[in-house]
Design a protein around this motif. Structure first.
Motif, short mmCIF file in Angstrom:
data_model
loop_
_atom_site.label_atom_id
_atom_site.label_comp_id
_atom_site.label_asym_id
_atom_site.label_seq_id
_atom_site.Cartn_x
_atom_site.Cartn_y
_atom_site.Cartn_z
N LEU A 61 0.83 -1.21 0.00
CA LEU A 61 0.00 0.00 0.00
C LEU A 61 0.86 1.25 0.00
O LEU A 61 0.38 2.36 -0.19
CB LEU A 61 -0.92 0.02 1.23
CG LEU A 61 -1.93 -1.10 1.36
CD1 LEU A 61 -2.62 -1.06 2.70
CD2 LEU A 61 -2.96 -0.99 0.25
N PRO A 79 -0.51 -4.25 -4.04
CA PRO A 79 -1.22 -5.29 -3.29
C PRO A 79 -1.15 -6.63 -4.03
O PRO A 79 -1.30 -6.67 -5.25
CB PRO A 79 -2.65 -4.77 -3.25
CG PRO A 79 -2.52 -3.30 -3.38
CD PRO A 79 -1.34 -3.07 -4.27
N LEU A 83 -1.52 -12.25 -0.37
CA LEU A 83 -1.42 -11.70 0.97
C LEU A 83 -2.77 -11.14 1.41
O LEU A 83 -3.42 -10.42 0.66
CB LEU A 83 -0.37 -10.59 0.97
CG LEU A 83 -0.03 -9.98 2.32
CD1 LEU A 83 1.47 -9.83 2.43
CD2 LEU A 83 -0.68 -8.63 2.47
N PRO A 107 -13.98 -9.83 -1.81
CA PRO A 107 -12.65 -10.04 -2.41
C PRO A 107 -12.61 -11.26 -3.33
O PRO A 107 -11.87 -11.27 -4.31
CB PRO A 107 -11.74 -10.25 -1.21
CG PRO A 107 -12.47 -9.67 -0.06
CD PRO A 107 -13.92 -9.85 -0.35
N GLN A 110 -13.82 -10.37 -6.68
CA GLN A 110 -12.79 -9.66 -7.44
C GLN A 110 -11.79 -10.64 -8.03
O GLN A 110 -11.18 -10.38 -9.05
CB GLN A 110 -12.06 -8.66 -6.54
CG GLN A 110 -12.84 -7.43 -6.23
CD GLN A 110 -13.56 -6.87 -7.44
OE1 GLN A 110 -14.77 -6.92 -7.53
NE2 GLN A 110 -12.80 -6.33 -8.38
N TYR A 158 -9.88 -15.65 1.53
CA TYR A 158 -9.09 -15.13 0.42
C TYR A 158 -8.00 -16.12 0.01
O TYR A 158 -7.36 -15.96 -1.02
CB TYR A 158 -8.48 -13.80 0.86
CG TYR A 158 -7.98 -12.88 -0.21
CD1 TYR A 158 -8.83 -12.46 -1.23
CD2 TYR A 158 -6.68 -12.39 -0.20
CE1 TYR A 158 -8.38 -11.58 -2.20
CE2 TYR A 158 -6.23 -11.52 -1.17
CZ TYR A 158 -7.09 -11.11 -2.17
OH TYR A 158 -6.65 -10.24 -3.13
N ARG B 150 -8.04 -1.77 -1.37
CA ARG B 150 -6.80 -1.93 -2.15
C ARG B 150 -6.09 -3.22 -1.79
O ARG B 150 -5.62 -3.95 -2.65
CB ARG B 150 -5.87 -0.75 -1.89
CG ARG B 150 -6.02 0.34 -2.91
CD ARG B 150 -4.95 1.40 -2.72
NE ARG B 150 -3.65 0.96 -3.17
CZ ARG B 150 -2.51 1.57 -2.84
NH1 ARG B 150 -2.54 2.62 -2.05
NH2 ARG B 150 -1.37 1.14 -3.29
N TYR B 152 -7.23 -5.92 -0.78
CA TYR B 152 -7.92 -7.11 -1.28
C TYR B 152 -8.16 -7.02 -2.79
O TYR B 152 -9.04 -7.70 -3.32
CB TYR B 152 -9.23 -7.32 -0.53
CG TYR B 152 -9.01 -7.94 0.83
CD1 TYR B 152 -8.74 -9.30 0.96
CD2 TYR B 152 -9.04 -7.16 1.98
CE1 TYR B 152 -8.51 -9.86 2.19
CE2 TYR B 152 -8.81 -7.72 3.23
CZ TYR B 152 -8.55 -9.07 3.32
OH TYR B 152 -8.31 -9.63 4.55
N GLY B 153 -7.42 -6.16 -3.44
CA GLY B 153 -7.48 -6.12 -4.90
C GLY B 153 -8.79 -5.62 -5.47
O GLY B 153 -9.14 -5.94 -6.60
N ILE B 154 -9.53 -4.83 -4.69
CA ILE B 154 -10.78 -4.27 -5.20
C ILE B 154 -10.45 -2.91 -5.78
O ILE B 154 -10.25 -1.94 -5.06
CB ILE B 154 -11.83 -4.14 -4.07
CG1 ILE B 154 -12.08 -5.50 -3.44
CG2 ILE B 154 -13.12 -3.54 -4.60
CD1 ILE B 154 -12.71 -5.43 -2.08
#
Lengths: 271, 254
Positions: A61, A79, A83, A107, A110, A158, B150, B152-154
């Motif tokens: 980040l 990201p 992880l 998630p 996505q 996840y 972010r 979690y890739g969204i």
């Protein structure tokens, strides 16, 4: 495997005087440590030691100023799907407009997983954290400890190789905290994930970790590292009463104190 | 039941007072309420509702929906981009300061006197509260929520749809509520300038032809319409934002 090599982070803040007034704040000076695959490492440090900065660098980040972070052999520069992160502020990290199920599932959507697989993962994850039956509730209808369980379920569903936990239990009461600590150890043993657990609580670090990495005050370096040679089967009552536990926590405590003093003696001549 | 009594209590009292006070009125311009009500049934027949109220409603809804879409879309863009915000904000403040009715004659020059003109007037007046509230709402999205997305890739459209818009929705709803009352006002005003049908047009026609009770009945109808629309809005808002009201009642209780 998580490798942090020579990590450095300097924040630049523009001063008032324009050209000459750039102020630099060095948050992380030189951090190197490794978390092996399947290992549970706790990171402790005095307050204000740049834990959050470190964590954001690892999670991709935040861009480091120097050094690098690699996850499973690949350098982190954003990201990564390998992880998952559990934030300290569960109340702000869960989305209050979504049900528990949707929070855990988002998630995965996505990741473009097929529907059946998502349903299965969500169900398993909620089951694993002891929240089966709360799928359609909103997170804010649950207690603080349960909300953090939802956040853990979201991370587990996840299917990450590495789990990053940022003082996840700082905001829950002591009894809930003990339960959640045991939950984390149980999940870690069952899933075989790599866990980096950041905390300011020395007892928690020794109780949970296979290894404890101690950080100095900011600008941060690694102060010390100690292997926790307690049996793998731990429980709140006996482990914490173990003389070895006490010896380890004393050692960590002394190192953290030394880190604080070090910061004071370093800062003194300047002022 | 008790809530219903609270809601209806004051309106009933006010109407009763109007009824009693105006009962013996000789004033041509303020006829007794009984006569107004009597003319209400006569005036607002099904034909007239179709001929005048429906066109008004259609312009209102078209203008309002258009303004909402434009306001939210622009608001999200401006709220997310600091550069865009710095460039656009002073101009927005200028446009916002112009009272929309002033623009009716100008817009008439370009858009004629048809539905287009009226819809543009409504859009021009309604878009500001929606836009400005959306910008504020988007700017105020919790940084932890954004970090979570972010991590979690969204990203991309999913981030806007799943995180930014819902997080800003309470503030957006506040803007939409303000815009609704502005829309009703502008609907009437735009019809008063140049129109061949519509509620505002009809009320002005009654006034000019000295059909005073009918004029009053039109005003009452307008009030009822506004009340019904805001009731609908509140019902919809209560449903869409039920998470927000629930969350607030929980955090207040603690």
């Amino acid at each position: 495997m998580l490798e942090v090599q020579g990590l450095r982070k300097v924040y630049k803040s523009a001063g008032r005087s324009g050209r000459s007034g750039q102020r630099e704040v060095e948050a992380l000076r030189d951090l190197t440590f490794t978390v092996d695959t399947g290992e549970l490492v706790c990171l402790v440090g005095p307050s204000g030691c740049g834990k959050t900065t470190l964590l954001r660098c690892i999670a991709g980040l935040l861009e480091p100023s120097g050094g690098k972070v690699s996850l499973d052999g690949r350098e982190v520069n954003g990201p990564s799907p390998g992880l998952a992160m559990v934030f300290q502020e569960y109340g702000r990290s869960l989305f209050p407009w979504m049900s528990v199920r949707d929070n855990v599932e988002l998630p995965l959507r996505q990741k473009k997983l097929p529907r059946e697989r998502r349903v299965e993962l969500v169900e398993q994850a909620l089951e694993a954290v002891g929240l089966a039956g709360t799928e359609s509730a909103f997170p804010w209808q649950l207690s603080g400890g349960m909300q953090q369980r939802v956040a853990i379920a979201r991370a587990v569903a996840y299917e990450p190789s590495t789990l990053l936990m940022d003082e996840p239990f700082a905001a829950v009461d002591a009894q809930t905290r003990a339960d959640l600590e045991d939950l984390v150890r149980a999940l870690w043993q069952r899933l075989g994930v790599t866990v980096l657990f950041i905390t300011h609580d020395i007892d928690e670090a020794v109780y949970l970790g296979q290894r404890v990495v101690m950080l100095s005050s900011s600008p941060t370096v690694v102060q010390d590292e100690v292997t926790v040679d307690l049996p793998a089967d731990r429980d709140q009552l006996h482990t914490r009463a173990d003389p070895r536990f006490t010896a380890l926590r004393t050692h960590v405590y002394e190192q953290i104190q030394a880190a604080k003093l070090g910061a004071v003696s370093q800062a003194a001549p300047r002022s | 039941m008790k809530r219903l009594a609270y809601v209806l209590g004051l309106p009933v009292v006010l109407f009763a007072a109007w009824f009693v006070i105006s009962a013996g009125s000789e004033n041509f311009y303020a006829p007794p309420l009984s006569r107004i009500l009597e003319s209400f049934g006569r005036t607002w027949t099904l034909d007239r509702l179709q001929a005048d109220v429906l066109p008004s409603l259609w312009r209102l809804i078209a203008g309002y929906v258009l303004a909402s879409v434009i306001g939210v879309a622009l608001g999200v863009a401006i709220g997310l981009s600091r550069g865009l915000r710095a460039t656009v904000e002073p101009v927005l403040e200028f446009f916002r300061a112009i009272p929309p009715p002033v623009l009716v004659p100008v817009i008439m020059l370009f858009a004629g006197i048809g539905d287009g003109m009226k819809i543009i007037v409504i859009v021009f007046g309604c878009v500001w509260p929606v836009l400005l509230n959306t910008v504020e709402g988007v700017r105020a999205v919790d940084s932890v929520q954004l970090d979570t997305a972010r991590a979690y890739g969204i990203g991309g459209p999913a981030r806007i749809r799943q995180v930014v818009l819902p997080a800003a929705s309470p503030q957006i709803a506040a803007g939409l509520r303000q815009a609704l009352s502005i829309a009703i006002i502008l609907m009437v005003i735009s019809e008063m300038f140049a129109a061949s049908n519509g509620l505002g047009f009809t009320i002005v026609q009654f006034q000019r032809s000295f059909a005073i009770p009918e004029m009053w009945s039109g005003i009452i109808l307008l009030g009822l319409l506004g009340f019904a629309l805001s009731l609908l809005f509140r019902l919809a808002e209560g449903w869409v934002l039920r998470w927000y009201h629930g969350l607030r009642s929980v955090t207040k209780g603690r």
